[in-house]
Design a protein around this motif. Structure first.
Motif, PDB file in Angstrom:
ATOM      1  N   TRP A 375       0.831  -1.209   0.000  1.00  0.00           N
ATOM      2  CA  TRP A 375       0.000   0.000   0.000  1.00  0.00           C
ATOM      3  C   TRP A 375       0.870   1.266   0.000  1.00  0.00           C
ATOM      4  CZ3 TRP A 375      -1.718   2.857   4.742  1.00  0.00           C
ATOM      5  CH2 TRP A 375      -2.811   3.689   4.509  1.00  0.00           C
ATOM      6  N   ASN A 376       1.914   1.266   0.821  1.00  0.00           N
ATOM      7  CA  ASN A 376       2.835   2.404   0.831  1.00  0.00           C
ATOM      8  C   ASN A 376       4.277   1.901   0.782  1.00  0.00           C
ATOM      9  OD1 ASN A 376       3.955   4.995   1.039  1.00  0.00           O
ATOM     10  ND2 ASN A 376       4.116   4.798   3.266  1.00  0.00           N
ATOM     11  N   PRO A 377       4.763   1.532  -0.411  1.00  0.00           N
ATOM     12  CA  PRO A 377       6.163   1.084  -0.481  1.00  0.00           C
ATOM     13  C   PRO A 377       7.081   2.199   0.028  1.00  0.00           C
ATOM     14  CG  PRO A 377       5.208   1.346  -2.679  1.00  0.00           C
ATOM     15  CD  PRO A 377       4.105   1.592  -1.711  1.00  0.00           C
ATOM     16  N   PRO A 378       7.907   1.908   1.041  1.00  0.00           N
ATOM     17  CA  PRO A 378       8.643   2.990   1.709  1.00  0.00           C
ATOM     18  C   PRO A 378       9.626   3.743   0.808  1.00  0.00           C
ATOM     19  CG  PRO A 378       8.835   0.922   2.931  1.00  0.00           C
ATOM     20  CD  PRO A 378       8.133   0.593   1.675  1.00  0.00           C
ATOM     21  N   VAL A 379      10.211   3.051  -0.179  1.00  0.00           N
ATOM     22  CA  VAL A 379      11.165   3.739  -1.069  1.00  0.00           C
ATOM     23  C   VAL A 379      10.590   3.602  -2.485  1.00  0.00           C
ATOM     24  CG1 VAL A 379      13.623   4.033  -1.599  1.00  0.00           C
ATOM     25  CG2 VAL A 379      12.962   2.764   0.451  1.00  0.00           C
ATOM     26  N   PRO A 380       9.635   4.463  -2.850  1.00  0.00           N
ATOM     27  CA  PRO A 380       8.818   4.202  -4.048  1.00  0.00           C
ATOM     28  C   PRO A 380       9.588   4.126  -5.361  1.00  0.00           C
ATOM     29  CG  PRO A 380       8.210   6.296  -3.000  1.00  0.00           C
ATOM     30  CD  PRO A 380       9.212   5.656  -2.117  1.00  0.00           C
ATOM     31  N   LEU A 381      10.724   4.857  -5.439  1.00  0.00           N
ATOM     32  CA  LEU A 381      11.504   4.783  -6.689  1.00  0.00           C
ATOM     33  C   LEU A 381      12.832   4.062  -6.455  1.00  0.00           C
ATOM     34  CD1 LEU A 381      10.896   8.231  -8.432  1.00  0.00           C
ATOM     35  CD2 LEU A 381      10.003   5.994  -9.085  1.00  0.00           C
ATOM     36  N   CYS A 382      12.861   3.191  -5.435  1.00  0.00           N
ATOM     37  CA  CYS A 382      14.053   2.418  -5.126  1.00  0.00           C
ATOM     38  C   CYS A 382      15.249   3.362  -4.977  1.00  0.00           C
ATOM     39  CB  CYS A 382      14.272   1.375  -6.230  1.00  0.00           C
ATOM     40  SG  CYS A 382      15.397   0.042  -5.796  1.00  0.00           S
ATOM     41  N   LEU A 383      16.454   2.881  -5.077  1.00  0.00           N
ATOM     42  CA  LEU A 383      17.620   3.744  -5.260  1.00  0.00           C
ATOM     43  C   LEU A 383      18.054   3.498  -6.699  1.00  0.00           C
ATOM     44  CD1 LEU A 383      19.731   3.188  -1.999  1.00  0.00           C
ATOM     45  CD2 LEU A 383      18.063   4.970  -2.482  1.00  0.00           C
ATOM     46  N   ILE A 405      15.893   3.502 -13.097  1.00  0.00           N
ATOM     47  CA  ILE A 405      15.016   3.877 -11.974  1.00  0.00           C
ATOM     48  C   ILE A 405      13.869   2.873 -11.869  1.00  0.00           C
ATOM     49  CG2 ILE A 405      13.556   5.713 -11.013  1.00  0.00           C
ATOM     50  CD1 ILE A 405      15.232   7.705 -12.646  1.00  0.00           C
ATOM     51  N   PRO A 406      13.940   1.939 -10.907  1.00  0.00           N
ATOM     52  CA  PRO A 406      12.839   0.985 -10.758  1.00  0.00           C
ATOM     53  C   PRO A 406      11.661   1.669 -10.057  1.00  0.00           C
ATOM     54  CG  PRO A 406      14.918   0.161  -9.784  1.00  0.00           C
ATOM     55  CD  PRO A 406      15.072   1.625 -10.021  1.00  0.00           C
ATOM     56  N   ASN A 407      10.518   1.707 -10.707  1.00  0.00           N
ATOM     57  CA  ASN A 407       9.331   2.350 -10.116  1.00  0.00           C
ATOM     58  C   ASN A 407       8.585   1.314  -9.266  1.00  0.00           C
ATOM     59  OD1 ASN A 407       7.051   3.758  -9.456  1.00  0.00           O
ATOM     60  ND2 ASN A 407       6.350   4.067 -11.573  1.00  0.00           N
ATOM     61  N   ILE A 408       9.052   1.148  -8.026  1.00  0.00           N
ATOM     62  CA  ILE A 408       8.456   0.130  -7.141  1.00  0.00           C
ATOM     63  C   ILE A 408       6.990   0.449  -6.898  1.00  0.00           C
ATOM     64  CG2 ILE A 408       8.537  -0.862  -4.811  1.00  0.00           C
ATOM     65  CD1 ILE A 408      11.535  -0.410  -4.784  1.00  0.00           C
ATOM     66  N   TRP A 409       6.680   1.721  -6.717  1.00  0.00           N
ATOM     67  CA  TRP A 409       5.292   2.115  -6.461  1.00  0.00           C
ATOM     68  C   TRP A 409       4.405   1.644  -7.611  1.00  0.00           C
ATOM     69  CZ3 TRP A 409       1.278   5.095  -8.377  1.00  0.00           C
ATOM     70  CH2 TRP A 409       0.285   5.461  -7.461  1.00  0.00           C
ATOM     71  N   GLY A 410       4.883   1.880  -8.837  1.00  0.00           N
ATOM     72  CA  GLY A 410       4.103   1.461 -10.013  1.00  0.00           C
ATOM     73  C   GLY A 410       3.900  -0.055 -10.030  1.00  0.00           C
ATOM     74  N   MET A 411       4.945  -0.797  -9.628  1.00  0.00           N
ATOM     75  CA  MET A 411       4.839  -2.274  -9.643  1.00  0.00           C
ATOM     76  C   MET A 411       3.800  -2.741  -8.622  1.00  0.00           C
ATOM     77  SD  MET A 411       8.885  -3.207  -9.860  1.00  0.00           S
ATOM     78  CE  MET A 411       9.962  -2.125 -10.792  1.00  0.00           C
ATOM     79  N   THR A 412       3.693  -2.017  -7.511  1.00  0.00           N
ATOM     80  CA  THR A 412       2.702  -2.430  -6.501  1.00  0.00           C
ATOM     81  C   THR A 412       1.290  -2.003  -6.901  1.00  0.00           C
ATOM     82  OG1 THR A 412       2.943  -0.396  -5.212  1.00  0.00           O
ATOM     83  CG2 THR A 412       4.382  -2.232  -4.599  1.00  0.00           C
ATOM     84  N   GLU A 420      -7.686  -3.546  -7.928  1.00  0.00           N
ATOM     85  CA  GLU A 420      -8.025  -2.372  -7.092  1.00  0.00           C
ATOM     86  C   GLU A 420      -6.865  -2.022  -6.161  1.00  0.00           C
ATOM     87  OE1 GLU A 420     -11.917  -2.209  -5.307  1.00  0.00           O
ATOM     88  OE2 GLU A 420     -12.596  -3.821  -6.627  1.00  0.00           O
ATOM     89  N   PRO A 421      -5.765  -1.633  -6.749  1.00  0.00           N
ATOM     90  CA  PRO A 421      -4.540  -1.488  -5.944  1.00  0.00           C
ATOM     91  C   PRO A 421      -4.625  -0.444  -4.837  1.00  0.00           C
ATOM     92  CG  PRO A 421      -4.187  -0.733  -8.193  1.00  0.00           C
ATOM     93  CD  PRO A 421      -5.519  -1.365  -8.177  1.00  0.00           C
ATOM     94  N   GLU A 422      -5.493   0.559  -4.974  1.00  0.00           N
ATOM     95  CA  GLU A 422      -5.545   1.580  -3.908  1.00  0.00           C
ATOM     96  C   GLU A 422      -6.324   1.099  -2.691  1.00  0.00           C
ATOM     97  OE1 GLU A 422      -3.597   3.990  -3.613  1.00  0.00           O
ATOM     98  OE2 GLU A 422      -2.848   3.658  -5.639  1.00  0.00           O
ATOM     99  N   THR A 423      -7.043  -0.029  -2.830  1.00  0.00           N
ATOM    100  CA  THR A 423      -7.799  -0.552  -1.688  1.00  0.00           C
ATOM    101  C   THR A 423      -6.874  -1.344  -0.774  1.00  0.00           C
ATOM    102  OG1 THR A 423      -9.666  -0.765  -3.168  1.00  0.00           O
ATOM    103  CG2 THR A 423      -9.838  -1.935  -1.068  1.00  0.00           C
ATOM    104  N   PHE A 424      -6.974  -1.088   0.524  1.00  0.00           N
ATOM    105  CA  PHE A 424      -6.173  -1.843   1.498  1.00  0.00           C
ATOM    106  C   PHE A 424      -6.912  -3.139   1.781  1.00  0.00           C
ATOM    107  CE2 PHE A 424      -4.663  -3.105   5.654  1.00  0.00           C
ATOM    108  CZ  PHE A 424      -3.304  -2.857   5.576  1.00  0.00           C
ATOM    109  N   TYR A 425      -6.375  -4.254   1.275  1.00  0.00           N
ATOM    110  CA  TYR A 425      -7.128  -5.502   1.306  1.00  0.00           C
ATOM    111  C   TYR A 425      -6.161  -6.687   1.501  1.00  0.00           C
ATOM    112  CZ  TYR A 425     -10.404  -9.067  -0.451  1.00  0.00           C
ATOM    113  OH  TYR A 425     -11.213 -10.168  -0.588  1.00  0.00           O
ATOM    114  N   PRO A 426      -5.825  -6.993   2.767  1.00  0.00           N
ATOM    115  CA  PRO A 426      -4.833  -8.065   3.015  1.00  0.00           C
ATOM    116  C   PRO A 426      -5.279  -9.413   2.476  1.00  0.00           C
ATOM    117  CG  PRO A 426      -5.318  -6.845   5.033  1.00  0.00           C
ATOM    118  CD  PRO A 426      -6.276  -6.367   4.007  1.00  0.00           C
ATOM    119  N   GLU A 427      -6.611  -9.611   2.355  1.00  0.00           N
ATOM    120  CA  GLU A 427      -7.133 -10.908   1.898  1.00  0.00           C
ATOM    121  C   GLU A 427      -6.654 -11.243   0.491  1.00  0.00           C
ATOM    122  OE1 GLU A 427      -8.758  -8.687   3.554  1.00  0.00           O
ATOM    123  OE2 GLU A 427      -9.454  -9.753   5.338  1.00  0.00           O
ATOM    124  N   ARG A 428      -6.201 -10.235  -0.272  1.00  0.00           N
ATOM    125  CA  ARG A 428      -5.767 -10.523  -1.647  1.00  0.00           C
ATOM    126  C   ARG A 428      -4.663 -11.601  -1.622  1.00  0.00           C
ATOM    127  NH1 ARG A 428      -5.151  -6.008  -4.494  1.00  0.00           N
ATOM    128  NH2 ARG A 428      -5.677  -4.440  -2.947  1.00  0.00           N
TER     129      ARG A 428
END
Ligand code: HEM
Length: 526
Positions: A375-383, A405-412, A420-428
């Protein structure tokens, strides 16, 4: 006579200048057309660059990962950019990241060179920005021995348990300061393991003050204006007294903070060793192992000081961000919180708190944690990584020296894998079969890729799990209430930057019904 000569020379001069000007313009246009043609024909697609600027004007100042994710709908998972004259490749898919950064790790494991950090601030030696080579291997080996070796990780479990215990007590005492308590929890783990130093209070701890000043100073010094020096290296020679040289003055100020962060804790560990009272730590081990006949070479001293100064910066903010994101998610999703608590009660009863050995018996809590990472990858664009030599991929040419530049946020946010990636849904993750759940575990993304993969990932992950499971065991997380006892609206938002911190928010953390402080074992903190 003189007038006649002037009358001939003047139009002649004008004509020459016009011809040179036309040829130059024509040359530049032609050169640029060739560049664009090469660019279009060979490199992966991307927005059309302008002469000189390249694509710099199209890259937003904030939340770049969101723009890159939008662009990927037009250009695909590989986007090629020019930032002034420097080439950059944005990777938006897990598949491409694995193909390039993991399978071709020998070529894709360098780091771009940053004049600001390396020459002006001189935050060196620093494994996170070090070129791929022997010195980097040495530092990786040291850090891996401390943070990945199974025996070393096990030896930290008592420290993790003690600090979790202290965290729970602090949260009962002053729940409104939860951010500070979570930071102290992580900071003391980092300081203890690196220097054998226990942090009791964030506000008056010398090590924390030194580290925070150096780390936040480095972040502040890296403003967009300062980053220009990396595109126009001549700027590094601008005298510090000149207007516009503020970035250089700031860098020199931070350089001094970095020196102190490297020297002061190192000296304290050495003195404690001489007095025979040094606690086990990364630095103590490195000093002992490098010591030949009581002598440490200047090279060893330089490298050991650098290795120590990096851990806090690399490990603290990242780990704290996950913990704060977890609290935010629990406040927003009480149903998820209750489900995780029901699992804890079922597995542990309500007589004891969870320990690391319980992790496998608590699969839903693991799903919650995976969802927090996603939901919130801490380092969204990696290093950023750097490609060392020309490469071909899917028929595209990727020039050597390209910044990756790996776009980790985009991958998540990949809707195929995470609907529905913006939904917080652990059951996925529960709904995936084992093979897919393992393959799509966000931990495969948020810690980076290939040979530069985060060496602190296991330690960070277990420290987070322990805090999360223990907080769930005894606390409820509710929205803050206003004076009329109504719950305040809480809209989650995250700061744009290298690390995606949740914006500060208030909440109400209180003991669950039937839980008391008596559940927390009494421990000796010394
Ligand atoms: C949840 C916590 C953490 C997250 C999300 C995280 C994330 C990352 C990421 C994305 C990278 C870049 C990887 C790449 O370039 O492909 C990285 C590198 C690194 N991390 Fe972490 N990290 C975390 C915790 C830690 C901890 C606890 C340590 C302490 C040892 C640490 C030390 C490092 C170091 C030294 C590097 C640089 C590795 C290199 O350049 O070779 N990290 N981390």
């Amino acid at each position: 006579m003189a007038y006649t000569a002037l009358g001939i020379m003047f139009p002649f001069g004008i004509a020459c200048i016009s011809i040179i000007f036309t040829i130059t313009i024509f040359g530049i246009r032609r050169w640029w057309a060739v560049q664009c043609y090469e660019y279009d024909r060979l490199n992966p697609p991307g927005p059309r660059p302008l002469p000189f600027l390249g694509n710099i004007h199209q890259v937003p100042m904030d939340y770049q990962y969101k723009a890159f994710t939008e662009w990927s709908k037009v250009f695909g998972d590989l986007i090629f950019l020019r930032l002034f004259r420097k080439a950059a490749l944005i990777i938006n898919s897990t598949q491409a990241a694995q193909d390039l950064l993991e399978k071709r790790g020998a070529k894709y494991s360098d780091r771009p060179y940053f004049i600001l950090f390396s020459e002006l601030i001189q935050f060196e030696p620093n494994v996170t920005i070090m070129p791929y080579g022997d010195q980097w291997r040495l530092h990786r080996k040291w850090i891996q021995a401390s943070f990945q070796d199974r025996a070393a990780l096990q030896s930290y479990e008592p420290i993790q348990a003690r600090e979790t215990n202290r965290l729970l007590r602090a949260l009962i005492e002053s729940p409104g300061d939860f951010t500070a308590h979570l930071k102290r929890y992580v900071a003391t783990l980092m300081m203890e393991i690196t220097y054998g130093h226990t942090v009791t209070n964030l506000d008056d701890d010398e090590f924390i003050r030194l580290a925070d000043r150096a780390v936040s100073g480095t972040v502040e010094a890296g403003s967009p204006a300062a980053a220009l020096v990396d595109f126009f290296p001549l700027l590094k020679h601008i005298p510090t007294w000149m207007p516009g040289a503020g970035f250089k003055r700031k860098a020199f100020e931070v350089r001094e903070y970095v020196r102190q962060l490297q020297n002061v804790p190192f000296a304290k560990v050495r003195n404690a060793m001489a007095a025979g009272i040094a606690k086990p730590s990364l630095l103590r081990t490195l000093i002992q192992d490098s010591n030949v006949d009581g002598f440490l070479s200047p090279d060893d001293e330089y490298n050991i000081k650098g290795a120590g100064s990096v851990i806090y910066g690399a490990g603290t903010d990242t780990t704290v961000t996950v913990l704060i994101s977890f609290v935010l998610a629990m406040v927003l999703h009480p149903d998820v919180c209750q489900k995780a608590q029901a699992e804890l009660d079922r597995v542990l009863g309500n007589g004891r708190l969870p320990e690391l050995i319980d992790r496998d018996s608590l699969p839903y809590i693991d799903c919650v944690l995976k969802e927090v990472y996603r939901w919130n990858p801490p380092v969204p664009l990696c290093l950023p990584h750097k490609l060392t030599q020309d490469d071909e991929y899917r028929g595209f040419h990727i020039p050597g020296q390209t910044m990756i530049i790996p776009n980790i946020w985009g991958m998540t946010r990949d809707v195929e894998t995470y609907p529905e990636p913006e939904t917080f849904y652990p059951e996925r993750f529960e709904e995936m079969d084992k093979l897919n759940a393992d393959a799509n575990d966000p931990r495969n993304l948020v810690f980076g890729f290939g040979r530069r993969l985060c060496p602190g990932r296991q330690f960070g992950d277990t420290s987070i799990w322990l805090a999360v499971a223990n907080m769930l065991a005894i606390f409820e997380f509710r929205k803050a209430v206003n004076s009329a006892n109504e719950e305040a609206e809480l809209i989650p938002s995250f700061v744009s930057g290298t690390i995606s911190h949740p914006r500060p928010f208030s909440c109400n953390i209180c003991l669950r019904p039937g839980r008391t402080a008596d559940l927390i074992p009494v421990m000796d903190y010394d």
